[in-house]
Design a protein around this motif. Structure first.
Motif, mmCIF file in Angstrom:
data_model
loop_
_atom_site.group_PDB
_atom_site.id
_atom_site.type_symbol
_atom_site.label_atom_id
_atom_site.label_comp_id
_atom_site.label_asym_id
_atom_site.label_seq_id
_atom_site.Cartn_x
_atom_site.Cartn_y
_atom_site.Cartn_z
ATOM 1 N N ALA A 187 0.827 -1.211 0.000
ATOM 2 C CA ALA A 187 0.000 0.000 0.000
ATOM 3 C C ALA A 187 0.858 1.256 0.000
ATOM 4 C CB ALA A 187 -0.920 -0.006 1.218
ATOM 5 N N LEU A 188 2.063 1.153 0.556
ATOM 6 C CA LEU A 188 2.941 2.322 0.616
ATOM 7 C C LEU A 188 3.700 2.569 -0.677
ATOM 8 C CD1 LEU A 188 4.429 1.936 4.218
ATOM 9 C CD2 LEU A 188 2.654 3.513 3.452
ATOM 10 N N VAL A 189 3.941 1.509 -1.449
ATOM 11 C CA VAL A 189 4.770 1.680 -2.652
ATOM 12 C C VAL A 189 3.972 1.653 -3.946
ATOM 13 C CG1 VAL A 189 6.766 0.657 -1.491
ATOM 14 C CG2 VAL A 189 5.301 -0.796 -2.907
ATOM 15 N N GLU A 190 2.787 1.065 -3.939
ATOM 16 C CA GLU A 190 2.016 0.962 -5.176
ATOM 17 C C GLU A 190 1.440 2.330 -5.548
ATOM 18 O OE1 GLU A 190 1.248 -1.397 -7.331
ATOM 19 O OE2 GLU A 190 1.893 -3.262 -6.403
ATOM 20 N N PRO A 191 1.675 2.798 -6.761
ATOM 21 C CA PRO A 191 1.092 4.072 -7.198
ATOM 22 C C PRO A 191 -0.395 3.918 -7.510
ATOM 23 C CG PRO A 191 2.239 3.051 -9.018
ATOM 24 C CD PRO A 191 2.477 2.170 -7.820
ATOM 25 N N GLY A 251 4.277 -13.643 -3.783
ATOM 26 C CA GLY A 251 3.596 -13.269 -5.019
ATOM 27 C C GLY A 251 2.098 -13.465 -4.932
ATOM 28 N N HIS A 252 1.682 -14.503 -4.231
ATOM 29 C CA HIS A 252 0.249 -14.754 -4.055
ATOM 30 C C HIS A 252 -0.392 -13.635 -3.241
ATOM 31 C CE1 HIS A 252 -3.496 -16.875 -3.035
ATOM 32 N NE2 HIS A 252 -3.221 -17.684 -4.033
ATOM 33 N N VAL A 253 0.298 -13.185 -2.197
ATOM 34 C CA VAL A 253 -0.223 -12.072 -1.396
ATOM 35 C C VAL A 253 -0.350 -10.823 -2.263
ATOM 36 C CG1 VAL A 253 0.196 -10.583 0.606
ATOM 37 C CG2 VAL A 253 0.751 -13.021 0.731
ATOM 38 N N TRP A 254 0.636 -10.596 -3.119
ATOM 39 C CA TRP A 254 0.588 -9.428 -4.012
ATOM 40 C C TRP A 254 -0.597 -9.522 -4.965
ATOM 41 C CZ3 TRP A 254 2.657 -9.349 -9.388
ATOM 42 C CH2 TRP A 254 2.531 -8.085 -9.976
ATOM 43 N N LEU A 255 -0.807 -10.703 -5.551
ATOM 44 C CA LEU A 255 -1.940 -10.884 -6.457
ATOM 45 C C LEU A 255 -3.258 -10.688 -5.722
ATOM 46 C CD1 LEU A 255 -0.747 -13.988 -8.521
ATOM 47 C CD2 LEU A 255 -0.911 -11.624 -9.313
ATOM 48 N N GLY A 258 -2.895 -2.013 -10.320
ATOM 49 C CA GLY A 258 -2.293 -2.652 -11.482
ATOM 50 C C GLY A 258 -0.884 -3.133 -11.174
ATOM 51 N N PRO A 259 -0.303 -3.935 -12.052
ATOM 52 C CA PRO A 259 1.066 -4.399 -11.845
ATOM 53 C C PRO A 259 2.048 -3.239 -11.940
ATOM 54 C CG PRO A 259 0.298 -4.990 -14.044
ATOM 55 C CD PRO A 259 -0.883 -4.435 -13.309
ATOM 56 N N HIS A 260 3.043 -3.254 -11.063
ATOM 57 C CA HIS A 260 4.053 -2.201 -11.064
ATOM 58 C C HIS A 260 5.330 -2.754 -10.453
ATOM 59 C CE1 HIS A 260 5.974 1.733 -10.232
ATOM 60 N NE2 HIS A 260 5.233 2.149 -11.253
ATOM 61 N N TRP A 261 6.470 -2.312 -10.985
ATOM 62 C CA TRP A 261 7.759 -2.834 -10.528
ATOM 63 C C TRP A 261 7.999 -2.566 -9.051
ATOM 64 C CZ3 TRP A 261 11.240 0.259 -8.115
ATOM 65 C CH2 TRP A 261 11.069 1.641 -8.242
ATOM 66 N N SER A 262 7.373 -1.544 -8.492
ATOM 67 C CA SER A 262 7.611 -1.181 -7.095
ATOM 68 C C SER A 262 7.214 -2.293 -6.135
ATOM 69 C CB SER A 262 6.862 0.099 -6.742
ATOM 70 O OG SER A 262 5.463 -0.059 -6.937
ATOM 71 N N ALA A 263 6.335 -3.205 -6.577
ATOM 72 C CA ALA A 263 5.930 -4.315 -5.712
ATOM 73 C C ALA A 263 7.102 -5.222 -5.385
ATOM 74 C CB ALA A 263 4.818 -5.124 -6.382
ATOM 75 N N ALA A 264 8.146 -5.192 -6.225
ATOM 76 C CA ALA A 264 9.302 -6.052 -5.980
ATOM 77 C C ALA A 264 10.021 -5.694 -4.687
ATOM 78 C CB ALA A 264 10.276 -5.963 -7.158
ATOM 79 N N VAL A 265 9.948 -4.434 -4.272
ATOM 80 C CA VAL A 265 10.662 -4.002 -3.066
ATOM 81 C C VAL A 265 10.085 -4.658 -1.809
ATOM 82 C CG1 VAL A 265 11.373 -2.037 -1.664
ATOM 83 C CG2 VAL A 265 11.366 -1.848 -4.158
ATOM 84 N N PRO A 266 8.758 -4.602 -1.569
ATOM 85 C CA PRO A 266 8.217 -5.314 -0.406
ATOM 86 C C PRO A 266 8.451 -6.822 -0.454
ATOM 87 C CG PRO A 266 6.635 -3.695 -1.193
ATOM 88 C CD PRO A 266 7.716 -3.771 -2.217
ATOM 89 N N VAL A 267 8.377 -7.410 -1.648
ATOM 90 C CA VAL A 267 8.622 -8.853 -1.765
ATOM 91 C C VAL A 267 10.065 -9.168 -1.389
ATOM 92 C CG1 VAL A 267 8.771 -10.769 -3.393
ATOM 93 C CG2 VAL A 267 6.796 -9.229 -3.459
ATOM 94 N N LEU A 268 11.016 -8.353 -1.856
ATOM 95 C CA LEU A 268 12.412 -8.541 -1.494
ATOM 96 C C LEU A 268 12.626 -8.323 0.000
ATOM 97 C CD1 LEU A 268 15.332 -9.069 -2.370
ATOM 98 C CD2 LEU A 268 15.540 -6.626 -2.917
ATOM 99 N N LEU A 269 11.919 -7.366 0.563
ATOM 100 C CA LEU A 269 11.999 -7.107 1.997
ATOM 101 C C LEU A 269 11.595 -8.359 2.785
ATOM 102 C CD1 LEU A 269 10.624 -3.915 3.752
ATOM 103 C CD2 LEU A 269 10.164 -6.178 4.671
ATOM 104 N N CYS A 270 10.485 -8.971 2.390
ATOM 105 C CA CYS A 270 10.038 -10.195 3.073
ATOM 106 C C CYS A 270 11.050 -11.319 2.912
ATOM 107 C CB CYS A 270 8.678 -10.627 2.539
ATOM 108 S SG CYS A 270 7.317 -9.553 3.048
ATOM 109 N N ALA A 271 11.717 -11.368 1.767
ATOM 110 C CA ALA A 271 12.752 -12.380 1.555
ATOM 111 C C ALA A 271 13.884 -12.200 2.554
ATOM 112 C CB ALA A 271 13.279 -12.300 0.128
#
Length: 310
Positions: free
Chosen positions: A37-41, A163-167, A176-189
């Motif tokens: 919610a913080l990074v998605e435009p 990825g399932h949580v993001w979907l 919509g899809p946006h590259w910024s979602a990769a940052v929270p996913v990487l954070l969780c990793a």
């Protein structure tokens, strides 16, 4: 059948206690959705409602599925190193665990199909990949015995769940899809890998044990443990940007970084522990994961100010 149900209940109570697995699922989903919610435009508004509850249930079921499959995959190792676990000691059978896998998969379909066919397909892909890993480890000795190779092929299970949580977040908010979602996913990793490296870091080489410190030494394994926590903190700064927050929300925005206190405590206890095979203390490692996710969720609530629905 009643005997099978009782044995499965006892198995999950011992090997996947709800207080741990449910808590992990709740914190993971809430923290990741909050970070998204913080990074998605865009104007999509984050709401805590039925879809979020369904996603928590889906992630919890996937975690149970992983536990059941791992018990079967690790049977040979556990017979030698952990003979007291349910499967090696005979308190549960492989057939009963496979029945549990089928029930879990069916429940996961129920929790996803009404939201989106894509969510159902993504979940089944993850469950299928988990099963594929069993055959891969049996076929490839290098994957089975190489702890870093094993991590490289097994971590995608966690990535697919993120990825399932993001979907699910996209489906619920219309984002919509946006590259910024990769940052929270990487954070969780990074948060997960801190716990992963911590629990398999020891003061000394232990022949036959699956320890990262066996492969790269204690210093290298400690470096990975601490480095992942620091990387998670840096990514949290990138997501929350607490220096831009003012007023009462400012304190909440910095909250995720306070979880580094658990890393400090774990390092202190590990350094002072008896060197005869002592491992990184599990409590601070779990504490970092839990407190970091709580802090990230609270920061997201304070900064994003989402609507709350039931």
């Amino acid at each position: 059948m009643s005997g099978t149900v009782r044995r499965l209940y006892a198995f999950f109570a011992e090997r996947a206690p709800a207080r741990v697995y449910v808590t992990y699922a709740v914190l993971w989903v809430l923290a990741l959705e909050g970070a998204l919610a913080l990074v998605e435009p865009g104007d999509a508004r984050w709401m805590l409602g039925v879809p979020t509850l369904a996603e928590i249930g889906t992630v919890w079921l996937a975690l149970l599925f992983i536990r059941v499959v791992d018990e079967q995959k690790d049977l040979g190792y556990d017979r030698e190193h952990n003979p007291g676990r349910p499967l090696p000691r005979g308190s549960i059978t492989v057939r009963e665990l496979r029945l549990a896998m089928a029930v879990i998969a069916a429940a996961g379909i129920v929790l996803t199909v009404w939201r989106s066919p894509l969510l159902t397909g993504w979940l089944l892909l993850d469950l299928a990949y988990i099963c594929f890993l069993v055959g891969l480890e049996r076929w490839s000795r290098s994957v089975r015995d190489g702890i870093f190779r094993n991590l490289a092929v097994s971590y995608p299970v966690q990535a697919l769940l993120s990825g399932h949580v993001w979907l699910s977040y996209r489906d619920a908010t219309g984002a919509g899809p946006h590259w910024s979602a990769a940052v929270p996913v990487l954070l969780c990793a990074c948060v997960f890998l801190h716990f992963e490296f911590a629990r398999k870091t020891s003061h000394r080489v232990t022949p036959g044990a699956t320890l990262y410190s066996n492969a790269i030494g204690t210093r290298g394994s400690v470096g990975l443990t601490v480095g992942c926590a620091l990387a998670a903190a840096a990514l949290a700064l990138l997501v929350v940007r607490p220096w831009q927050v003012h007023g009462p929300a400012a304190a909440a925005a910095w909250l995720p970084l306070s979880a580094l206190g658990c890393v400090w405590a774990g390092g202190e206890r590990f350094a002072q522990a008896d060197a005869r095979g002592a491992t990184w203390p599990r409590g601070p490692a779990m504490g970092f994961l839990a407190w970091f996710y709580v802090g990230l969720f609270v920061a997201a609530l304070s900064v994003a100010d989402p609507g709350l629905t039931v």
